[in-house]
Design a protein around this motif. Sequence first.
Motif, mmCIF file in Angstrom:
data_model
loop_
_atom_site.group_PDB
_atom_site.id
_atom_site.type_symbol
_atom_site.label_atom_id
_atom_site.label_comp_id
_atom_site.label_asym_id
_atom_site.label_seq_id
_atom_site.Cartn_x
_atom_site.Cartn_y
_atom_site.Cartn_z
ATOM 1 N N SER A 98 7.311 0.371 -0.944
ATOM 2 C CA SER A 98 6.323 -0.119 0.022
ATOM 3 C C SER A 98 5.585 -1.304 -0.584
ATOM 4 O O SER A 98 5.669 -1.555 -1.787
ATOM 5 N N THR A 99 4.814 -1.975 0.243
ATOM 6 C CA THR A 99 3.861 -2.951 -0.304
ATOM 7 C C THR A 99 2.603 -2.176 -0.699
ATOM 8 O O THR A 99 2.379 -1.050 -0.225
ATOM 9 N N PRO A 100 1.730 -2.779 -1.523
ATOM 10 C CA PRO A 100 0.479 -2.087 -1.868
ATOM 11 C C PRO A 100 -0.325 -1.737 -0.618
ATOM 12 O O PRO A 100 -0.886 -0.637 -0.524
ATOM 13 N N ALA A 101 -0.356 -2.645 0.364
ATOM 14 C CA ALA A 101 -1.135 -2.378 1.586
ATOM 15 C C ALA A 101 -0.545 -1.198 2.356
ATOM 16 O O ALA A 101 -1.278 -0.346 2.871
ATOM 17 N N GLN A 102 0.788 -1.147 2.420
ATOM 18 C CA GLN A 102 1.430 -0.012 3.111
ATOM 19 C C GLN A 102 1.114 1.301 2.391
ATOM 20 O O GLN A 102 0.851 2.319 3.017
ATOM 21 N N ALA A 103 1.148 1.255 1.054
ATOM 22 C CA ALA A 103 0.885 2.482 0.283
ATOM 23 C C ALA A 103 -0.555 2.952 0.507
ATOM 24 O O ALA A 103 -0.803 4.155 0.684
ATOM 25 N N ARG A 104 -1.510 2.007 0.522
ATOM 26 C CA ARG A 104 -2.918 2.396 0.747
ATOM 27 C C ARG A 104 -3.089 2.971 2.155
ATOM 28 O O ARG A 104 -3.774 3.970 2.346
ATOM 29 N N ALA A 105 -2.455 2.326 3.119
ATOM 30 C CA ALA A 105 -2.563 2.816 4.500
ATOM 31 C C ALA A 105 -1.903 4.193 4.626
ATOM 32 O O ALA A 105 -2.410 5.082 5.306
ATOM 33 N N ARG A 106 -0.778 4.381 3.959
ATOM 34 C CA ARG A 106 -0.073 5.668 4.037
ATOM 35 C C ARG A 106 -0.909 6.769 3.357
ATOM 36 O O ARG A 106 -0.930 7.916 3.807
ATOM 37 N N ALA A 107 -1.618 6.409 2.290
ATOM 38 C CA ALA A 107 -2.479 7.395 1.610
ATOM 39 C C ALA A 107 -3.605 7.830 2.545
ATOM 40 O O ALA A 107 -3.907 9.026 2.654
ATOM 41 N N ALA A 108 -4.226 6.858 3.244
ATOM 42 C CA ALA A 108 -5.313 7.191 4.173
ATOM 43 C C ALA A 108 -4.770 8.027 5.328
ATOM 44 O O ALA A 108 -5.390 9.005 5.755
ATOM 45 N N THR A 160 7.869 9.238 -16.008
ATOM 46 C CA THR A 160 6.733 8.992 -15.117
ATOM 47 C C THR A 160 5.705 8.116 -15.831
ATOM 48 O O THR A 160 5.455 8.290 -17.020
ATOM 49 N N THR A 161 5.116 7.183 -15.092
ATOM 50 C CA THR A 161 4.042 6.350 -15.642
ATOM 51 C C THR A 161 2.941 6.251 -14.592
ATOM 52 O O THR A 161 3.156 5.673 -13.520
ATOM 53 N N TYR A 162 1.776 6.849 -14.901
ATOM 54 C CA TYR A 162 0.662 6.847 -13.946
ATOM 55 C C TYR A 162 -0.153 5.580 -14.151
ATOM 56 O O TYR A 162 -0.543 5.253 -15.279
ATOM 57 N N VAL A 163 -0.431 4.858 -13.055
ATOM 58 C CA VAL A 163 -1.111 3.556 -13.207
ATOM 59 C C VAL A 163 -2.453 3.473 -12.466
ATOM 60 O O VAL A 163 -3.011 2.384 -12.345
ATOM 61 N N GLY A 164 -2.977 4.603 -11.992
ATOM 62 C CA GLY A 164 -4.343 4.543 -11.470
ATOM 63 C C GLY A 164 -4.550 5.247 -10.140
ATOM 64 O O GLY A 164 -3.606 5.592 -9.437
ATOM 65 N N GLU A 165 -5.834 5.439 -9.820
ATOM 66 C CA GLU A 165 -6.212 6.167 -8.598
ATOM 67 C C GLU A 165 -5.928 5.364 -7.327
ATOM 68 O O GLU A 165 -5.754 5.923 -6.255
ATOM 69 N N ASP A 166 -5.943 4.052 -7.422
ATOM 70 C CA ASP A 166 -5.665 3.219 -6.243
ATOM 71 C C ASP A 166 -4.220 3.458 -5.813
ATOM 72 O O ASP A 166 -3.282 3.136 -6.558
ATOM 73 N N PRO A 167 -4.000 4.003 -4.604
ATOM 74 C CA PRO A 167 -2.621 4.324 -4.208
ATOM 75 C C PRO A 167 -1.719 3.106 -4.097
ATOM 76 O O PRO A 167 -0.496 3.242 -4.081
ATOM 77 N N GLY A 168 -2.309 1.914 -4.045
ATOM 78 C CA GLY A 168 -1.482 0.717 -3.954
ATOM 79 C C GLY A 168 -0.956 0.220 -5.297
ATOM 80 O O GLY A 168 -0.082 -0.655 -5.345
ATOM 81 N N PHE A 169 -1.470 0.794 -6.390
ATOM 82 C CA PHE A 169 -1.115 0.240 -7.708
ATOM 83 C C PHE A 169 0.330 0.494 -8.128
ATOM 84 O O PHE A 169 0.925 -0.324 -8.843
ATOM 85 N N ALA A 170 0.894 1.621 -7.723
ATOM 86 C CA ALA A 170 2.301 1.873 -8.092
ATOM 87 C C ALA A 170 3.187 0.807 -7.449
ATOM 88 O O ALA A 170 4.038 0.199 -8.112
ATOM 89 N N ALA A 171 2.948 0.563 -6.150
ATOM 90 C CA ALA A 171 3.739 -0.461 -5.449
ATOM 91 C C ALA A 171 3.514 -1.833 -6.060
ATOM 92 O O ALA A 171 4.452 -2.623 -6.223
ATOM 93 N N LEU A 172 2.267 -2.100 -6.436
ATOM 94 C CA LEU A 172 1.959 -3.419 -7.008
ATOM 95 C C LEU A 172 2.668 -3.614 -8.354
ATOM 96 O O LEU A 172 3.247 -4.675 -8.619
#
Length: 293
Positions: A98-108, A160-172
Amino acid sequence: MAQNTVEKTSVTLLGLGAMGTALARTWLAAGHPLTVWNRTPARAATLAAEGARAADSAAEAVAAHTLVVVCLLDDESAGEVLADVDLAGKDLVNLTTSTPAQARARAAWARERGARYLDGGIMAVPPMIGVPQAGGYVFYSGSRELFERHEKTLGVPVGTTYVGEDPGFAALHDVALLSAMYGMFAGAAHAFALVRKEDIDPAALAPLLADWLVAMAPAVHGTADQLRSGDYTKNVVSSLAMQVAGTPTFLSTAEQQGVSPELLTPYFQLMRRRMAESGGEEDLTGVIDLLVR
Ligand code: FVH
């Protein structure tokens, strides 16, 4: 004989394309109860023959277990598949690119439906799944608590590599690394084109190319250091002025070899623009500031 009494987390997996199928096989091999669903049922039937439970619908598959992993073509297909599914109380892990924006929207979107959400960006191709020495992994972002709860299960197919609470960060992170990869492929394409009409075996050039790219790759650490300090003249090895002065050699060589310079010129133009704006003492790092709008 001692019994293995450690209970393995049950997994629901939606999407059995090349990647989903590879993921599924590793969970089955590791003894995780697995329920699968795929739009084209034949793919689920293949996995059922290998020990998975094939659900008749996405809703039935999701209802089976708390941990729900989604690996579909794109965000649109994920939205379609999950549209009428009850996600309340589920731990939704979305490995769909996904894009970061799609991932954030999907999380919400998932939160509104009562699900906990983790987004993933897969840094591997299917043959790397289940092969730890291949070096593949998945970037995860979103709920840290959710990541830690399922880290062991998610780590079965690939690291696995965790990159932060922001759901868009994995996609980014995913897109950032893949963008760099395309830059590398573009450079390699130009290199092969340069020797294409000569009596040079591409198979002889390939190891030279690979070794050179590996030798140059650590330069990114210097770039990061300069970006953090804001001093682009720090520890400069090859100045921008020197590198801009070299560009005619690259362009003339391309012309002499009958090769289009179209992969090189955009970067060279940025180098020249940066030199015109800030002088040539610094590194190539200033090009980054020209890209950021
Ligand atoms: N394969 C790779 O090299 C890359 C490596 C990095 C990560 N990507 C991403 O992983 C996601 C899945 O990729 P994939 O390789 O499994 O892709 P396909 O083999 O093409 O399978 C696609 C699955 O999605 C299903 N699907 C597509 N559209 C819909 C839809 N509208 N409704 C329901 N399901 C849909 C498709 O189902 P079917 O065609 O078998 O019925 C497959 O299960 C992806 O985000 C990559 O970017 C892979």
